[in-house]
Design a protein around this motif. Structure first.
Motif, PDB file in Angstrom:
ATOM      1  N   ILE A  15      31.501  58.160  14.589  1.00 20.62           N
ATOM      2  CA  ILE A  15      31.742  59.426  13.751  1.00 20.62           C
ATOM      3  C   ILE A  15      31.525  59.256  12.418  1.00 20.62           C
ATOM      4  CG2 ILE A  15      33.535  61.301  13.121  1.00 20.62           C
ATOM      5  CD1 ILE A  15      34.806  60.873  16.205  1.00 20.62           C
ATOM      6  N   GLY A  16      32.058  58.030  11.820  1.00 20.88           N
ATOM      7  CA  GLY A  16      31.851  58.025  10.238  1.00 20.88           C
ATOM      8  C   GLY A  16      32.677  58.993   9.469  1.00 20.88           C
ATOM      9  N   PHE A  17      31.881  59.720   8.664  1.00 21.65           N
ATOM     10  CA  PHE A  17      32.639  60.877   7.854  1.00 21.65           C
ATOM     11  C   PHE A  17      31.940  62.077   7.993  1.00 21.65           C
ATOM     12  CE2 PHE A  17      33.336  56.867   5.746  1.00 21.65           C
ATOM     13  CZ  PHE A  17      34.569  56.860   5.743  1.00 21.65           C
ATOM     14  N   PRO A  18      32.233  62.922   8.978  1.00 20.95           N
ATOM     15  CA  PRO A  18      31.760  64.167   9.305  1.00 20.95           C
ATOM     16  C   PRO A  18      32.005  65.077   8.175  1.00 20.95           C
ATOM     17  CG  PRO A  18      33.858  63.807  10.635  1.00 20.95           C
ATOM     18  CD  PRO A  18      33.522  62.487   9.921  1.00 20.95           C
ATOM     19  N   LEU A  27      26.931  61.190  -0.235  1.00 22.94           N
ATOM     20  CA  LEU A  27      27.802  60.083   0.100  1.00 22.94           C
ATOM     21  C   LEU A  27      27.044  58.955   0.266  1.00 22.94           C
ATOM     22  CD1 LEU A  27      29.985  61.756   2.665  1.00 22.94           C
ATOM     23  CD2 LEU A  27      30.612  61.154   0.537  1.00 22.94           C
ATOM     24  N   PHE A  28      25.526  59.262   0.757  1.00 22.96           N
ATOM     25  CA  PHE A  28      24.679  58.068   0.808  1.00 22.96           C
ATOM     26  C   PHE A  28      24.574  57.220  -0.505  1.00 22.96           C
ATOM     27  CE2 PHE A  28      20.228  56.487   0.326  1.00 22.96           C
ATOM     28  CZ  PHE A  28      20.254  55.682   1.378  1.00 22.96           C
ATOM     29  N   THR A  29      24.314  58.436  -1.642  1.00 26.94           N
ATOM     30  CA  THR A  29      23.906  57.617  -3.046  1.00 26.94           C
ATOM     31  C   THR A  29      25.159  56.991  -3.376  1.00 26.94           C
ATOM     32  OG1 THR A  29      22.535  59.684  -3.259  1.00 26.94           O
ATOM     33  CG2 THR A  29      23.236  58.335  -5.243  1.00 26.94           C
ATOM     34  N   VAL A  30      26.207  57.464  -3.373  1.00 21.72           N
ATOM     35  CA  VAL A  30      27.792  56.854  -3.888  1.00 21.72           C
ATOM     36  C   VAL A  30      27.813  55.427  -3.126  1.00 21.72           C
ATOM     37  CG1 VAL A  30      30.133  57.043  -3.898  1.00 21.72           C
ATOM     38  CG2 VAL A  30      28.577  58.933  -4.304  1.00 21.72           C
ATOM     39  N   ASN A  83      22.922  54.021   7.017  1.00 22.97           N
ATOM     40  CA  ASN A  83      21.879  54.391   7.905  1.00 22.97           C
ATOM     41  C   ASN A  83      22.300  55.635   8.609  1.00 22.97           C
ATOM     42  OD1 ASN A  83      19.343  53.789   9.708  1.00 22.97           O
ATOM     43  ND2 ASN A  83      21.238  53.748  11.401  1.00 22.97           N
ATOM     44  N   ASN A  84      23.837  55.749   8.991  1.00 26.65           N
ATOM     45  CA  ASN A  84      24.235  56.943   9.519  1.00 26.65           C
ATOM     46  C   ASN A  84      24.086  58.173   8.437  1.00 26.65           C
ATOM     47  OD1 ASN A  84      24.920  55.401  11.740  1.00 26.65           O
ATOM     48  ND2 ASN A  84      27.103  55.355  11.055  1.00 26.65           N
ATOM     49  N   PHE A  85      24.230  58.082   7.398  1.00 28.97           N
ATOM     50  CA  PHE A  85      24.235  58.949   6.378  1.00 28.97           C
ATOM     51  C   PHE A  85      22.712  59.545   6.238  1.00 28.97           C
ATOM     52  CE2 PHE A  85      28.018  57.560   4.034  1.00 28.97           C
ATOM     53  CZ  PHE A  85      28.788  58.491   4.384  1.00 28.97           C
ATOM     54  N   LEU A  86      21.875  58.588   6.412  1.00 30.99           N
ATOM     55  CA  LEU A  86      20.269  58.724   5.930  1.00 30.99           C
ATOM     56  C   LEU A  86      19.722  59.431   7.354  1.00 30.99           C
ATOM     57  CD1 LEU A  86      18.374  58.642   3.835  1.00 30.99           C
ATOM     58  CD2 LEU A  86      17.496  56.349   4.704  1.00 30.99           C
ATOM     59  N   ASN A 172      33.074  57.331  24.789  1.00 27.80           N
ATOM     60  CA  ASN A 172      32.216  56.434  23.842  1.00 27.80           C
ATOM     61  C   ASN A 172      32.302  56.650  22.520  1.00 27.80           C
ATOM     62  OD1 ASN A 172      30.397  58.278  24.242  1.00 27.80           O
ATOM     63  ND2 ASN A 172      28.718  56.775  24.322  1.00 27.80           N
ATOM     64  N   VAL A 173      33.031  57.688  21.860  1.00 28.50           N
ATOM     65  CA  VAL A 173      32.935  58.073  20.515  1.00 28.50           C
ATOM     66  C   VAL A 173      34.334  57.453  19.866  1.00 28.50           C
ATOM     67  CG1 VAL A 173      33.370  60.094  18.995  1.00 28.50           C
ATOM     68  CG2 VAL A 173      32.287  60.389  21.331  1.00 28.50           C
ATOM     69  N   ILE A 174      33.849  56.512  18.532  1.00 29.58           N
ATOM     70  CA  ILE A 174      34.816  55.826  17.809  1.00 29.58           C
ATOM     71  C   ILE A 174      34.976  56.767  16.569  1.00 29.58           C
ATOM     72  CG2 ILE A 174      35.007  53.706  16.408  1.00 29.58           C
ATOM     73  CD1 ILE A 174      33.175  52.140  18.300  1.00 29.58           C
ATOM     74  N   ASN A 175      36.182  56.823  16.290  1.00 31.00           N
ATOM     75  CA  ASN A 175      36.337  57.756  15.051  1.00 31.00           C
ATOM     76  C   ASN A 175      36.674  56.765  13.838  1.00 31.00           C
ATOM     77  OD1 ASN A 175      37.189  59.975  13.439  1.00 31.00           O
ATOM     78  ND2 ASN A 175      39.301  59.903  14.110  1.00 31.00           N
ATOM     79  N   HIS A 176      35.581  56.269  13.559  1.00 31.12           N
ATOM     80  CA  HIS A 176      35.553  55.453  12.392  1.00 31.12           C
ATOM     81  C   HIS A 176      34.126  55.193  11.903  1.00 31.12           C
ATOM     82  CE1 HIS A 176      37.247  52.562   9.653  1.00 31.12           C
ATOM     83  NE2 HIS A 176      38.556  52.234  10.468  1.00 31.12           N
ATOM     84  N   PHE A 177      33.812  54.549  10.905  1.00 33.44           N
ATOM     85  CA  PHE A 177      32.612  54.169  10.288  1.00 33.44           C
ATOM     86  C   PHE A 177      32.017  52.864  10.499  1.00 33.44           C
ATOM     87  CE2 PHE A 177      35.364  53.003   6.931  1.00 33.44           C
ATOM     88  CZ  PHE A 177      34.993  51.870   6.306  1.00 33.44           C
ATOM     89  N   PHE A 178      33.019  52.305  11.340  1.00 31.87           N
ATOM     90  CA  PHE A 178      32.327  51.003  11.928  1.00 31.87           C
ATOM     91  C   PHE A 178      33.153  50.356  13.026  1.00 31.87           C
ATOM     92  CE2 PHE A 178      35.707  49.434   8.929  1.00 31.87           C
ATOM     93  CZ  PHE A 178      36.087  48.209   9.480  1.00 31.87           C
ATOM     94  N   CYS A 179      32.906  49.465  13.824  1.00 30.66           N
ATOM     95  CA  CYS A 179      33.855  49.155  14.957  1.00 30.66           C
ATOM     96  C   CYS A 179      34.904  48.100  14.374  1.00 30.66           C
ATOM     97  CB  CYS A 179      32.952  48.282  15.893  1.00 30.66           C
ATOM     98  SG  CYS A 179      31.590  49.382  16.796  1.00 30.66           S
ATOM     99  N   ASP A 180      36.241  48.661  14.316  1.00 28.38           N
ATOM    100  CA  ASP A 180      37.217  48.164  14.018  1.00 28.38           C
ATOM    101  C   ASP A 180      38.246  48.025  15.179  1.00 28.38           C
ATOM    102  OD1 ASP A 180      38.841  46.711  12.399  1.00 28.38           O
ATOM    103  OD2 ASP A 180      39.684  48.292  11.289  1.00 28.38           O
ATOM    104  N   ILE A 181      39.331  47.361  15.037  1.00 30.73           N
ATOM    105  CA  ILE A 181      40.253  46.892  16.226  1.00 30.73           C
ATOM    106  C   ILE A 181      40.801  48.095  16.782  1.00 30.73           C
ATOM    107  CG2 ILE A 181      42.167  45.616  16.781  1.00 30.73           C
ATOM    108  CD1 ILE A 181      41.552  43.588  15.017  1.00 30.73           C
ATOM    109  N   SER A 182      41.554  48.712  16.125  1.00 28.89           N
ATOM    110  CA  SER A 182      42.348  50.011  16.570  1.00 28.89           C
ATOM    111  C   SER A 182      41.426  51.245  17.132  1.00 28.89           C
ATOM    112  CB  SER A 182      43.062  50.612  15.445  1.00 28.89           C
ATOM    113  OG  SER A 182      44.220  49.550  15.162  1.00 28.89           O
ATOM    114  N   PRO A 183      40.235  51.633  16.522  1.00 26.47           N
ATOM    115  CA  PRO A 183      39.484  52.608  17.029  1.00 26.47           C
ATOM    116  C   PRO A 183      38.732  52.086  18.265  1.00 26.47           C
ATOM    117  CG  PRO A 183      38.967  52.429  14.639  1.00 26.47           C
ATOM    118  CD  PRO A 183      39.770  51.168  14.791  1.00 26.47           C
ATOM    119  N   VAL A 184      38.592  50.758  18.346  1.00 27.28           N
ATOM    120  CA  VAL A 184      37.930  50.277  19.848  1.00 27.28           C
ATOM    121  C   VAL A 184      38.851  50.289  20.752  1.00 27.28           C
ATOM    122  CG1 VAL A 184      36.691  48.408  20.844  1.00 27.28           C
ATOM    123  CG2 VAL A 184      35.989  49.185  18.453  1.00 27.28           C
TER     124      VAL A 184
END
Length: 311
Positions: A15-18, A27-30, A83-86, A172-184
């Protein structure tokens, strides 16, 4: 449905940062600027130590090891986020997700141990100054640094293996911007009591043992410093530990909030913000903290910049 084959998930969605589409380029630039600055700062630290003989000391070798770790820390997560932002392509394969998870956990575990090793170095320097060069010789320093990496990646391998063996059957939706332990873990569809317990125990071992060691070391340092007869000596001793202690506080405060919990974490957005602090911002500010608080590094940087301008 093409993302789920039978009962096994082959692709995850991050999901990243919707946010509003107009904010995505911002956000991409930052994050791109943060990523470039982080890489540049840590590379500068490594090169400064490498090309300045006066910095060829155990403390700075360990600092280089930390800087090298920080480079990979942001590289394993931020490029995928950019890449997700772009492209708005939020897909990541199951193998890619597990690989990212393992590498990130490994680096986090390694940093826990490495910070304890750096505290030990400062303890020897302050409490046993006459024996410092004997104890913290080049060989032993390299062994401590390498041992930190080996231990960190070994503990992470056990944690990642337990997660990899779980059964994921959707969503199969991870509420995070990368694969971390708790979201997985939130996506597994089997009884995870054993996995959660083992993950918690290993987290406590790799986080709390180094933290306890660091606390004990700083008690010893404080006891030694308070026995120094003059204020100048005390101030000098404290200044050599200030930068390391600052980094320890920032890193452990956020890490304990995220990982030191015996069950799956609820996928609240605040967890993402805390994760941003230690996985993206901390690697950015660590070199600044060390450089601003260390006169030897400042002097070496000043000389390097001067030589660069001259030539």
């Amino acid at each position: 449905m093409e993302m789920i084959r039978g009962n096994n998930i082959t692709v995850f969605m991050l999901i990243g940062f919707p946010t509003h589409p107009k904010l995505q380029p911002v956000l991409f630039t930052v994050f791109l600027i943060i990523y470039i600055l982080t890489i540049a700062e840590n590379v500068i630290v490594i090169l400064t130590v490498k090309f300045n003989i006066k910095l060829h000391k155990p403390m700075y070798y360990l600092m280089c090891s930390l800087s090298f770790l920080e480079i990979w820390y942001v590289t394993v997560t931020v490029p995928n986020l950019l890449n997700n932002f772009l492209t708005q392509n939020k897909k990541i394969s199951f193998i890619g997700c597990m690989t990212q998870l393992y590498i990130f956990i490994s680096l986090a575990c390694t940093e826990c141990v490495l910070l304890a090793v750096m505290a030990f170095d400062r303890c020897v320097a302050i409490c046993l100054p006459l024996r410092y060069t004997v104890i913290m010789n080049h060989t032993f320093c390299i062994q401590l640094a390498v041992g930190s990496w080996v231990l960190g990646f070994s503990v992470a391998l056990v944690k990642a293996t337990l997660i990899f063996r779980l059964h994921f059957c959707g969503p199969n939706v991870i509420n995070h911007f990368f694969c971390d332990i708790s979201p997985v873990l939130n996506l597994a569809c089997v009884d995870m009591s054993f996995t959660e317990l083992m993950d918690f125990i290993l987290a406590m071992v790799i986080i709390m043992i180094p933290l306890i060691v660091i606390i004990f070391i700083y008690v010893c340092i404080l006891w030694t410093v308070l026995r120094i007869p003059n204020n100048v000596g005390r101030q000098k001793a404290f200044s050599t530990c200030a930068s390391h202690l600052t980094i320890v506080i920032i890193f452990y405060t956020t890490t304990l909030f995220i990982y030191a919990r015996p069950k799956k974490a609820n996928p609240f957005d605040r967890n993402k913000l805390v994760t941003i602090l230690y996985s993206v911002l901390t690697p950015l500010i660590n070199p600044i903290i060390y450089c601003l608080r260390n006169r030897e590094v400042q002097e070496a940087l000043r000389k390097s910049i001067t030589k660069g301008i001259v030539y």
